[in-house]
Write a protein that holds these residues in place. Structure first.
Motif, mmCIF file in Angstrom:
data_model
loop_
_atom_site.group_PDB
_atom_site.id
_atom_site.type_symbol
_atom_site.label_atom_id
_atom_site.label_comp_id
_atom_site.label_asym_id
_atom_site.label_seq_id
_atom_site.Cartn_x
_atom_site.Cartn_y
_atom_site.Cartn_z
ATOM 1 N N PRO A 63 8.252 -4.792 -28.503
ATOM 2 C CA PRO A 63 8.068 -4.874 -29.953
ATOM 3 C C PRO A 63 8.601 -6.195 -30.508
ATOM 4 O O PRO A 63 9.727 -6.601 -30.212
ATOM 5 C CB PRO A 63 8.880 -3.687 -30.480
ATOM 6 C CG PRO A 63 8.909 -2.717 -29.346
ATOM 7 C CD PRO A 63 8.956 -3.571 -28.098
ATOM 8 N N GLY A 64 7.766 -6.898 -31.217
ATOM 9 C CA GLY A 64 8.155 -8.152 -31.836
ATOM 10 C C GLY A 64 8.041 -9.368 -30.931
ATOM 11 O O GLY A 64 8.474 -10.446 -31.293
ATOM 12 N N GLY A 65 7.458 -9.222 -29.755
ATOM 13 C CA GLY A 65 7.325 -10.384 -28.882
ATOM 14 C C GLY A 65 7.090 -10.003 -27.435
ATOM 15 O O GLY A 65 6.341 -9.088 -27.142
#
Length: 75
Positions: A27-29
């Protein structure tokens, strides 16, 4: 590890599993996954003289089990 000739650790790409394991979405990258291989002093010296790729070629040719700290040196 007592009884092991592998007295160093080598940080390497998870070459047996390819880029699907190396680059892991989170999540997020993403996270980049590397592994540590137990290696011998002789293998470290070989790497210094001949390069990382040459050592990995030796690992491939010897068909090592990368997590086995009791394996024989490939050089």
């Amino acid at each position: 590890m007592p009884g092991s000739t592998c007295d160093h650790l080598l940080i390497s790409l998870p070459y047996l599993h390819g880029p699907g394991l190396e680059h892991c979405p989170v999540p997020g990258g993403h996270a980049r996954v590397l592994w540590t291989l137990p290696v011998t002093t002789a293998e470290i010296e070989f790497r210094r003289r001949h390069g990382h790729e040459a050592l990995e070629q030796c690992f491939d040719e010897a068909e090592i089990i990368p997590t086995d700290p009791f394996r024989a040196s490939v050089v």
